[in-house]
Enzyme design. Structure first.
Site, PDB file in Angstrom:
ATOM      1  N   GLY A  31       0.928  -1.125  -0.208  1.00 43.67           N
ATOM      2  CA  GLY A  31      -0.034   0.128   0.005  1.00 43.67           C
ATOM      3  C   GLY A  31       0.864   1.291   0.106  1.00 43.67           C
ATOM      4  O   GLY A  31       2.127   1.204  -0.030  1.00 43.67           O
ATOM      5  N   SER A  32       0.103   2.552  -0.022  1.00 46.71           N
ATOM      6  CA  SER A  32       0.920   3.618  -0.392  1.00 46.71           C
ATOM      7  C   SER A  32       1.820   4.158   0.932  1.00 46.71           C
ATOM      8  O   SER A  32       3.042   4.686   0.703  1.00 46.71           O
ATOM      9  CB  SER A  32      -0.140   4.684  -0.821  1.00 46.71           C
ATOM     10  OG  SER A  32      -0.804   5.089   0.408  1.00 46.71           O
ATOM     11  N   GLY A  86       0.399  -0.924   6.546  1.00 44.51           N
ATOM     12  CA  GLY A  86      -0.750  -0.144   6.341  1.00 44.51           C
ATOM     13  C   GLY A  86      -2.105  -0.605   6.763  1.00 44.51           C
ATOM     14  O   GLY A  86      -1.855  -1.702   7.156  1.00 44.51           O
ATOM     15  N   ALA A  87      -2.924   0.047   6.746  1.00 39.79           N
ATOM     16  CA  ALA A  87      -4.317  -0.286   7.170  1.00 39.79           C
ATOM     17  C   ALA A  87      -5.354   0.578   6.255  1.00 39.79           C
ATOM     18  O   ALA A  87      -5.193   1.723   6.284  1.00 39.79           O
ATOM     19  CB  ALA A  87      -4.601  -0.374   8.739  1.00 39.79           C
ATOM     20  N   GLY A 102      -6.402  -2.739  -0.907  1.00 33.44           N
ATOM     21  CA  GLY A 102      -5.007  -2.732  -2.110  1.00 33.44           C
ATOM     22  C   GLY A 102      -5.072  -4.226  -2.547  1.00 33.44           C
ATOM     23  O   GLY A 102      -4.432  -4.512  -3.155  1.00 33.44           O
ATOM     24  N   GLU A 108      -0.799 -10.478   3.420  1.00 35.89           N
ATOM     25  CA  GLU A 108      -0.804  -9.322   4.583  1.00 35.89           C
ATOM     26  C   GLU A 108      -0.981 -10.260   5.947  1.00 35.89           C
ATOM     27  O   GLU A 108      -0.345 -10.194   6.816  1.00 35.89           O
ATOM     28  CB  GLU A 108      -1.578  -8.373   4.465  1.00 35.89           C
ATOM     29  CG  GLU A 108      -1.081  -7.316   3.422  1.00 35.89           C
ATOM     30  CD  GLU A 108      -1.847  -6.158   3.215  1.00 35.89           C
ATOM     31  OE1 GLU A 108      -1.427  -5.263   2.833  1.00 35.89           O
ATOM     32  OE2 GLU A 108      -3.252  -6.191   3.517  1.00 35.89           O
ATOM     33  N   LYS A 126      -7.484   7.489   9.490  1.00 37.43           N
ATOM     34  CA  LYS A 126      -7.765   5.890   9.255  1.00 37.43           C
ATOM     35  C   LYS A 126      -8.557   5.517  10.859  1.00 37.43           C
ATOM     36  O   LYS A 126      -8.843   4.411  10.765  1.00 37.43           O
ATOM     37  CB  LYS A 126      -6.636   5.023   9.027  1.00 37.43           C
ATOM     38  CG  LYS A 126      -5.839   5.530   7.686  1.00 37.43           C
ATOM     39  CD  LYS A 126      -6.538   4.996   6.486  1.00 37.43           C
ATOM     40  CE  LYS A 126      -5.800   4.936   5.281  1.00 37.43           C
ATOM     41  NZ  LYS A 126      -4.751   4.152   5.080  1.00 37.43           N
TER      42      LYS A 126
END
Ligand code: A5P
Length: 229
Positions: A31-32, A86-87, A102, A108, A126
């Site tokens: 993810g970003s 990430g989340a 994503g 993951e 988030k």
């Protein structure tokens, strides 16, 4: 994504990468935000730190390779020191998560489960008092008979919609499966719903990460704070 959001993601990533020490085996998220953490780890490797990475997607594997990070599979290194990822949403105070927007939720979750610690990096947008977004929860299902699996998921009260690529084809995960994005009622409790999804034939994995998070690094304009599970 605007510049200030990117700066927040970078701050969270840098904060989490402080936990990475010489000789560690580290799960590399997707993810970003996780990409920024992988960049930071790559910079440390260039400075001579010995880190072995276990990527959670083909995308992350390619990035890690390009940065000179040694990557291995779980077959070679089945136990990790920590995973940084990430989340899509973080519930407070439980630190339960929604992940998978994503498309990498299965790997993951497998990589996170193989590690001693799961460190999540997010910007404060988030955070939520309860797991719910209008995109629902992603559920990875086997392509064979996917419509039947979707029906079984719908019987639990979700609204499964097959995820498609921009050209209209079903989206395929790195494992070759499909994803249904499942809207759910805001009153639904994620933990029991996750257990129900665990038992649906045809479901490979879902994006509720319950009781897995060790800590969350949350970036805001005022700085990064860490919540521990
Ligand atoms: C990938 O499948 C996801 O679980 C990502 O970890 C999640 O979508 C967070 O991505 P961003 O950091 O790009 O928001």
């Amino acid at each position: 994504m605007n510049q200030s959001a990117d700066l927040l993601k970078l701050a969270a990533a840098k904060s989490a990468v402080e936990l990475v020490k010489d000789g560690m085996i580290v799960g590399l998220g997707t993810g970003s935000t996780a990409t920024l953490a992988v960049n930071e780890i790559g910079a440390r490797v260039k400075q001579g730190m010995r880190i072995i990475g276990v990527p959670t997607s083909e995308r992350t594997a390619a990035q890690a390779r390009s940065l000179g990070i040694k990557i291995v599979t779980l077959e070679e290194e089945p136990a990790l020191d920590l995973t940084i990822d990430g989340a899509d949403q973080v519930e407070q105070p439980t630190l339960n998560l929604i992940k998978g927007y994503g498309g990498a939720l299965l790997r993951e979750k497998i990589v996170a489960s193989a590690g001693k610690r799961l460190v999540i990096i997010v910007d404060e947008s988030k955070l939520a008092p309860k797991l719910w977004t209008d995109k629902g929860v992603p559920v990875e299902i086997v392509a064979f008979g996917w419509q039947s699996a979707a029906l079984r998921i719908a019987k639990l009260g979700f609204k499964p919609v097959l995820r498609r690529t921009p050209d209209g084809e079903p989206f395929r995960t790195d494992g070759g499966n499909f994803i249904v994005d499942c809207e759910f009622d805001p009153s639904l409790s994620a933990a029991p719903a996750a257990e129900q999804l665990d038992h649906v034939v045809g479901v490979v994995e879902h994006g509720f990460f319950i009781g897995m998070t060790s800590e969350v690094h949350i970036a805001a304009a005022a700085g990064v704070r860490v919540l521990k599970g």
